[in-house]
Motif scaffolding. Structure first.
Motif, PDB file in Angstrom:
ATOM      1  N   GLY A  20       4.711 -36.072   0.689  1.00 15.38           N
ATOM      2  CA  GLY A  20       4.850 -36.723   1.968  1.00 15.38           C
ATOM      3  C   GLY A  20       5.718 -36.013   2.967  1.00 15.38           C
ATOM      4  N   GLU A  21       6.440 -34.960   2.590  1.00  8.70           N
ATOM      5  CA  GLU A  21       7.391 -34.384   3.517  1.00  8.70           C
ATOM      6  C   GLU A  21       7.538 -32.899   3.257  1.00  8.70           C
ATOM      7  N   ALA A  28      17.710 -30.829   9.976  1.00  2.00           N
ATOM      8  CA  ALA A  28      17.062 -32.080  10.360  1.00  2.00           C
ATOM      9  C   ALA A  28      16.094 -32.474   9.264  1.00  2.00           C
ATOM     10  N   SER A  29      15.879 -33.766   9.121  1.00  2.00           N
ATOM     11  CA  SER A  29      14.933 -34.248   8.126  1.00  2.00           C
ATOM     12  C   SER A  29      14.427 -35.603   8.572  1.00  2.00           C
ATOM     13  N   LEU A  30      13.439 -36.106   7.859  1.00  2.00           N
ATOM     14  CA  LEU A  30      12.887 -37.424   8.117  1.00  2.00           C
ATOM     15  C   LEU A  30      13.280 -38.327   6.955  1.00  2.00           C
ATOM     16  N   PRO A  31      14.220 -39.228   7.176  1.00  2.00           N
ATOM     17  CA  PRO A  31      14.653 -40.096   6.076  1.00  2.00           C
ATOM     18  C   PRO A  31      13.505 -40.942   5.558  1.00  2.00           C
ATOM     19  N   LEU A  36       6.989 -45.715  11.260  1.00  2.00           N
ATOM     20  CA  LEU A  36       6.752 -47.127  11.531  1.00  2.00           C
ATOM     21  C   LEU A  36       5.906 -47.789  10.457  1.00  2.00           C
ATOM     22  N   TYR A  37       4.936 -47.065   9.914  1.00  3.84           N
ATOM     23  CA  TYR A  37       3.999 -47.649   8.959  1.00  3.84           C
ATOM     24  C   TYR A  37       4.311 -47.262   7.517  1.00  3.84           C
ATOM     25  N   GLU A  38       5.470 -46.669   7.297  1.00  2.10           N
ATOM     26  CA  GLU A  38       5.776 -46.149   5.975  1.00  2.10           C
ATOM     27  C   GLU A  38       5.933 -47.264   4.937  1.00  2.10           C
ATOM     28  N   ALA A  39       6.613 -48.333   5.304  1.00  2.00           N
ATOM     29  CA  ALA A  39       6.801 -49.430   4.361  1.00  2.00           C
ATOM     30  C   ALA A  39       5.462 -50.071   4.007  1.00  2.00           C
TER      31      ALA A  39
END
Length: 200
Positions: A20-21, A28-31, A36-39
């Motif tokens: 996924g990442e 920098a990273s994407l926690p 928005l739709y990850e959950a």
């Protein structure tokens, strides 16, 4: 496994890998859970749903090359498929504002270069207009033999966010036809500056 995503002549495909990442720098990273739709994507899928989270090419790619591929720091894409319903959310962080601006400009140039194509009846066309979100943004209509799609791409600082949904859109690109993707793009734009270094 490759699965067809959309019915435009230049349609993207989903490569199901599970990853996924992609992170190339610690700056920098994407926690986890940032999109928005990850959950929702992480929840158990219903029988007719398929969610995929993965890093891939930009989801606005009219010439089927690879715009915005260089100088990425992090990227995450969520794709949802259920019968005729399609949704894509993608966030990409670049090493600098210059790199992010170059990626945005690459997409805009490709829209001009490949605005129409295909052979009858499998022709496709794109139309786009400037949209007042973030530092720069476009709302884009995609018109193909098998469907129509609404896109929004926005740049905020060092990041690009892209939202794609199928559904009604006319060639005048009425804002009302883009209400859901514009809302998502605005929401994500408000979140991007919470990531260290993205807007500074």
């Amino acid at each position: 496994m490759l699965k067809k995503l959309i019915g435009l002549g230049i349609a993207a495909t989903v490569l199901v890998t599970g990853a996924g990442e992609a992170v190339a720098s610690s700056s920098a990273s994407l926690p986890k859970g940032f999109l928005l739709y990850e959950a929702k994507a992480a929840a158990p899928a219903k029988s007719w749903e398929e969610w995929n989270q993965l890093s891939r090419r930009l989801e606005i790619n009219p010439c089927q090359r690879n715009p915005g591929a260089k100088n990425r720091v992090a990227a995450r894409t969520i794709t949802y498929l259920a019968d005729v319903d399609h949704l894509i959310e993608q966030v990409v962080i670049y090493r600098s504002k210059t790199a992010a601006r170059r990626a945005f400009n690459d997409v805009r140039a490709d829209l001009k270069r490949c605005a129409t194509g295909g052979t009858k009846p499998y022709t496709f066309a794109y139309r786009w207009k400037k949209t007042e979100i973030g530092d720069e943004a476009l709302r884009i209509g995609g018109f193909g033999f098998e469907g129509r799609f609404r896109y929004v791409i926005v740049r905020k600082g060092k990041a690009l966010a892209i939202y794609v949904k199928d559904g009604n859109v006319t060639k005048s690109l009425k804002p009302s036809h883009f209400s859901s993707v514009l809302m998502d793009a605005r929401t994500m734009t408000g979140k991007l500056c919470s990531l260290p270094g993205v807007c500074s």
